[in-house]
Enzyme design. Structure first.
Site, short mmCIF file in Angstrom:
data_model
loop_
_atom_site.label_atom_id
_atom_site.label_comp_id
_atom_site.label_asym_id
_atom_site.label_seq_id
_atom_site.Cartn_x
_atom_site.Cartn_y
_atom_site.Cartn_z
N ASP A 113 9.43 -10.84 -2.99
CA ASP A 113 8.29 -10.50 -2.15
C ASP A 113 7.76 -9.10 -2.48
O ASP A 113 7.53 -8.28 -1.58
CB ASP A 113 8.67 -10.59 -0.67
CG ASP A 113 7.46 -10.69 0.25
OD1 ASP A 113 6.38 -11.12 -0.23
OD2 ASP A 113 7.58 -10.36 1.44
N ASP A 139 3.71 3.27 2.81
CA ASP A 139 3.70 2.10 1.94
C ASP A 139 2.43 2.11 1.09
O ASP A 139 1.45 2.79 1.40
CB ASP A 139 3.87 0.80 2.73
CG ASP A 139 2.69 0.44 3.62
OD1 ASP A 139 1.54 0.49 3.14
OD2 ASP A 139 2.91 0.10 4.79
#
Length: 331
Positions: free
Chosen positions: A202, A162
């Site tokens: 988000d 990520d």
């Protein structure tokens, strides 16, 4: 012989019940009928539950027959994600367990009610095309309804991490040219979602995967658990993203719109890629966060546009896509 007594006690005769006695009998009869009906309902309601549980056990067995599950990759508000492989060809997958599927609001897709994340990912797959950015959303490969639990099987890109970890490994911030390359892909991906009326809600470092096996990092979007299907100018009176990233309009007026909120979130992603600090809306509003003076003029302008206080003054995603900082390949 005894003489017949002319004053014999007469045989008992039932007296006519009083109004109150009739009421009591009626209540008792009604109570019995209600009790019988409740018993029938309990028996009827137990049948679907047993069927649902049996269906869940069957779904779990099918999942275990098809996939291996290994180490945990991450954890979120709704459950955990594990690394796994498809048994038949050892294809790498990510397995997301949503412990309580009822926490996902249902969405109707083609006349069928589905968990929101499933519906949105199926919609993305069905409407995928060759336009820029449409390869960014991670793909749903399989899903299993286990009564109360939901299992999503997603593709797992090789050599990916990520964006939060990627930034940390690179010293806590990225070079401007690399941040630009990532932002260019993110804007394209956000436009692709907007065209399909999907609001991720988000976008943040933790929900962006970076494939590092290539010369140029490849961007993928994950975690559509809070996403919605809405028009970009819809006024939303609830906030379902990361609280510290809420846009100013929600902070002050408890409402926001998908388009401007997405632009605000992209600004936060860019800020955190370029600065060794965590962005919070409160900190930004209190002027505790500063944009680095070492960035190029175009980059600072791009960032300030994304983080405009008034949502009406923020650019659209298409306008961001055409901004000189993204279109100029030399800076």
């Amino acid at each position: 012989m005894h003489p017949v007594d002319s004053h014999q006690t007469p045989s008992p005769v039932a007296e006519e019940p009083t109004v109150e006695a009739r009421r009591v009998r009626g209540r008792k009869r009604k109570d019995r009928e209600d009790a019988e009906e409740k018993g029938k309902k309990r028996r009827r309601s137990s049948e679907p539950t047993e069927t649902c549980e049996a269906s869940g056990d069957l779904a779990r067995a099918k999942f275990l027959d098809k996939y291996w599950e290994y180490d945990q990759l991450g954890e979120g508000g709704f459950g955990a994600v594990f690394a796994g492989f498809r048994r038949e060809d050892c294809f790498p997958v990510a397995i997301k367990h949503i412990q309580d599927k009822h926490c996902l609001p249902p969405l109707c897709l083609h006349g069928k009610e589905l968990p929101a994340e499933v519906a949105i990912m199926l919609k993305l797959a069905a409407e995928k095309d060759d336009s820029a950015g449409m390869s960014a959303p991670i793909q749903l490969l399989d899903w299993y309804d286990l009564s109360h639990e939901l299992i999503l099987v997603l593709e797992r890109p090789d050599c990916a991490s990520d964006l939060a970890d990627y930034t940390a490994v690179n010293g806590g911030s990225l070079q401007e040219w690399e941040a630009k390359n990532i932002m260019r892909q993110l804007v394209d991906a956000a436009i692709g979602l907007e065209k399909r009326h999907i609001f991720h809600s988000d976008l943040k470092l933790q929900n962006i995967l970076i494939g590092i096996g290539r010369i140029s990092p490849c961007v993928r979007l994950i975690d559509f658990g809070l996403s919605e299907i809405v028009q970009k100018d819809t006024v939303i009176t609830r906030f379902r993203g990361t609280r510290r990233h809420m846009p100013p309009e929600w902070y002050y007026h408890s409402e926001h719109m998908p388009g401007p909120t997405t632009v605000w979130q992209l600004g936060i992603v860019l800020y955190e890629m370029l600065h060794k600090s965590v962005f919070t809306t409160r900190g930004f509003l209190n002027k505790e966060l500063k944009i680095s003076s070492g960035l190029s003029t175009d980059c600072k302008h791009f960032l300030r546009l994304c983080l405009k206080m008034a949502q009406a003054r923020r650019p659209t995603l298409t306008e961001l896509q055409r901004h000189p900082w993204l279109t100029n390949c030399t800076s």
